[in-house]
Write an enzyme that holds these catalytic residues in place. Structure first.
Site, PDB file in Angstrom:
ATOM      1  CB  SER A  96      -1.189  -0.564   1.060  1.00 46.12           C
ATOM      2  OG  SER A  96      -1.757   1.134   0.818  1.00 46.12           O
ATOM      3  CG  HIS A 123      -5.009  -3.241   0.671  1.00 44.86           C
ATOM      4  ND1 HIS A 123      -4.471  -2.755  -0.750  1.00 44.86           N
ATOM      5  CD2 HIS A 123      -4.234  -2.771   1.456  1.00 44.86           C
ATOM      6  CE1 HIS A 123      -3.736  -1.413  -0.612  1.00 44.86           C
ATOM      7  NE2 HIS A 123      -3.642  -1.794   1.406  1.00 44.86           N
ATOM      8  CG  ASP A 180      -5.763  -4.093  -3.577  1.00 44.95           C
ATOM      9  OD1 ASP A 180      -7.082  -3.140  -2.435  1.00 44.95           O
ATOM     10  OD2 ASP A 180      -5.077  -3.408  -2.778  1.00 44.95           O
TER      11      ASP A 180
END
Ligand SMILES: *[C@@H]1O[C@H](CO)[C@@H](O)[C@H](O)[C@H]1NC(C)=O
Ligand SMILES: *[C@@H]1O[C@H](CO)[C@@H](O)[C@H](O)[C@H]1NC(C)=O
Ligand SMILES: *[C@@H]1O[C@H](CO)[C@@H](O)[C@H](O)[C@H]1NC(C)=O
Length: 450
Positions: free
Chosen positions: A165, A429, A369
Site C-alpha cells: 500500500s 489488499h 483489492d
C-alpha cells in the site's frame, strides 16, 4: 536487545533427525528458537524510529545464506512491527501461535515502524512528523546507515525491500535514496531490489479505475458507475492542477460515493463488506478534519483493538525499551494527517529512475483489492518511460502454482529484465494475509530462491 540465541545447527539437525523429519523440508520454527534484536534510532531531532529484526530460522541454512527483507506497512501510520509482523509474515500470528507461511523460513526479516510516530516509533514534538516522501526517505537512510553499521553481518547479504500500500510508495522513494547511498558509499549494504505490493504509486490511476472495476464485478449499476466516475474525475482535475490537499479531500469524497453505491464494499477485498470500526476513538476523530474518514478507513483497520492490546501489553513488556510515554499506535493519526499534502502525488517517475538504474523492481497485486486495484496498477505501468517497457508489454504472462500438487492457478507472472509483475489471485489488499503460501513463494522467487 537480544533474546535467546538460536541453537546451533548441529543441535537443530539432531532434533530434526530425532523427530524423524526430512532435513530438506522447509518448516516454520517458532520465533523463540531464533535470534531477535530490536532498538531505536534517533533519525532526526525529536524523532525516534523503532526497528525489530528476526534472523532467518531455516532448519538447513544459516541466516547468512538467506536474504534480508525489510517490510514496510502502509497507512501512512500502519505499523510494520505490529501488523506486518503479527498479521502477515512474521514468525507468530496475533495469538502468538507459529505462522506456517512465515517468511522467516526463507529470509531474515527487518520490520521498521515508519514514518516516525508509527507503531512504537515516537516523536517528542508535533513538528517532528514527516510531511513528505523526501523526509520519509532521508529518515530511513539514517536508520539503515545505523543498522548496517551495527550489524555488519548483514552488509553483504542481499537486501530487499517488500511493501504494501502506502508502504510501496515509501519503498520506491527509499529504494532510490538507498541506491544512491550505496553508490556513494555512505551505506554499506547489498541492495538487491524493491517489491511494491498493492502500492499507492499513482493514486489517481487507482481512483479512476474503481468505477470500471466495480462495475465489472456487479458492484455498481449504470447510475453508480456515473457517480463514481464523476467523483474520480474531480480527483483527477485537482491532481492535474497540482492541488494535492484538495485532491486528498476529493479522494475521501470519492470513497464515500463508492461506499454509498456498493452497500459498503470493503476497500481491501471486494468480496467482503467493510469491517465495523473499533469503538476506541483516536484524537483525530474528535476534530472536524475532513481526513477523519480517510484515517478511519486506511489506518484504523491496521490497528484493531486485539492487535493494539497485544502490542501495548505482552509485546511491550517483552521489548522492555519502549518509553512510558509512547503507546503503540498512539501517534498514527498525526502521522497520517501530516502527510495530507503527499497522499495524491504520483511517484511513477521514481519507479522509472529505479528501473533505469538497474534496480530490480517487482510489482505484485491482489486480484480482489479495490483501493489499489490491479487495473489501476496496469494503467501507471503503461506510463513508464523505461526503455524495456515495450518488450515487457509484449510478453505473455505465465501461470504460477503455489502448491505443486495442485492445478489451481495461484498467480500469473510477467517479467522482463529488472521488472516483474505478479497478479496474485484470490487475494485482496493484504496479499500475505490472504494467500500466505503464494506470498511466500513469490518472495522466494523475487529473492532468487526458486
Ligand atoms: C552463521 O553465519 C554467521 C555469519 O557468517 C557465522 O558467524 C555463524 O558462525 C554461522 N552459524 C552457524 C551455526 O553456522
Ligand atoms: C522523547 O521521546 C522518547 C521516545 O518517546 C523518550 O524516550 C524521551 O524521553 C523523550 N525526550 C524528551 C526530552 O521528552
Ligand atoms: C534481478 O532480476 C534478474 C531478472 O529476473 C535476475 O536475473 C537477477 O538475479 C535479480 N537480481 C537480484 C539481486 O535479485
Amino acid at each position: 536487545m537480544e533474546l535467546a540465541p538460536r541453537p546451533s545447527s548441529v543441535l537443530r539437525l539432531l532434533l530434526l533427525l530425532l523427530l524423524g523429519l526430512s532435513t530438506g523440508a522447509v518448516t516454520a520454527r517458532p520465533a523463540e528458537e531464533g535470534k531477535e534484536v530490536w532498538d531505536y534510532v534517533t533519525v532526526r531531532k525529536d524523532a525516534h524510529m523503532f526497528w525489530w529484526l528476526y534472523y532467518a530460522t531455516n532448519p538447513c541454512k544459516n541466516f547468512s545464506e538467506l536474504p534480508l527483507v525489510m517490510w514496510l506497512q502502509g497507512g501512512p501510520g500502519g505499523s510494520s512491527t505490529g501488523f506486518g509482523n503479527f498479521e502477515e509474515i512474521g514468525p507468530l500470528d496475533s495469538d502468538l501461535k507459529p505462522r506456517r507461511s512465515t517468511w522467516l523460513q526463507s529470509a531474515s526479516l527487518l520490520f521498521v515502524d515508519n514514518p516516525v510516530g508509527t507503531g512504537f516509533s515516537c516523536v517528542n514534538k508535533s513538528d517532528a512528523y514527516a510531511k513528505d516522501l523526501a523526509t520519509v526517505a532521508s529518515d530511513m537512510m539514517v536508520l539503515l546507515r545505523t543498522f548496517f553499521c551495527r550489524h555488519e553481518e548483514f552488509q553483504t547479504i542481499p537486501f530487499y525491500i517488500f511493501s504494501e500500500s502506502y508502504g510501496g510508495k515509501m519503498a520506491a522513494g527509499i529504494g532510490l535514496e538507498l541506491y544512491k547511498a550505496v553508490q556513494q558509499g555512505t551505506i554499506r549494504c547489498n541492495f538487491a531490489g524493491v517489491a511494491l505490493g498493492d502500492s499507492w504509486i499513482s493514486p489517481v490511476d487507482s481512483v479512476l479505475s474503481w468505477g470500471p472495476f466495480l462495475y465489472s464485478v456487479s458492484l455498481l449499476d449504470d447510475q453508480g458507475l456515473a457517480e463514481v466516475s464523476q467523483a474520480a474525475e474531480d480527483v483527477l482535475d485537482a491532481v492535474n492542477k497540482g492541488l494535492f490537499k484538495e485532491a486528498t479531500q476529493l479522494w475521501g469524497k470519492a470513497e464515500m460515493v463508492v461506499e454509498q453505491n456498493t452497500d459498503g464494499v470493503n476497500f481491501y477485498n471486494v468480496l467482503t463488506k467493510s469491517a465495523r470500526m473499533s469503538a476506541v476513538k483516536s484524537s483525530l476523530e474528535f476534530t472536524q478534519s475532513p481526513l477523519v474518514h480517510l484515517y478511519q478507513r486506511h489506518v484504523r483497520h491496521l490497528q484493531q483493538d486485539a492487535l493494539s492490546q497485544l502490542m501495548n501489553g505482552p509485546i511491550r513488556k517483552k521489548l522492555k525499551i519502549i518509553p512510558e510515554d509512547c503507546s503503540w499506535g498512539g501517534q498514527s493519526a498525526s502521522v497520517f494527517q501530516n502527510m495530507e499534502g503527499d497522499f495524491m502525488k504520483p511517484v511513477i517517475s521514481i519507479v522509472d529512475e529505479l528501473l533505469e538504474a538497474g534496480v530490480n523492481v517487482t510489482i505484485y497485486n491482489g486480484q480482489l483489492d479495490l483501493i489499489v486495484d490491479t487495473i489501476g496498477q496496469e494503467a501507471w505501468v503503461r506510463k513508464l518511460k523505461w526503455t524495456g517497457l515495450p518488450e515487457f508489454s509484449q510478453l505473455k504472462w505465465k501461470a504460477v502454482y503455489s502448491d505443486p500438487k495442485s492445478s489451481e492457478t495461484s498467480a500469473f507472472i510477467k517479467s522482463y529484465k529488472n521488472l516483474a509483475f505478479y497478479w496474485i489471485l484470490r487475494a485482496g489488499h493484504m496479499v500475505p494475509s490472504d494467500q500466505g503460501d503464494m506470498a511466500l513463494k513469490m518472495m522466494r522467487m523475487v529473492t532468487q530462491q526458486e
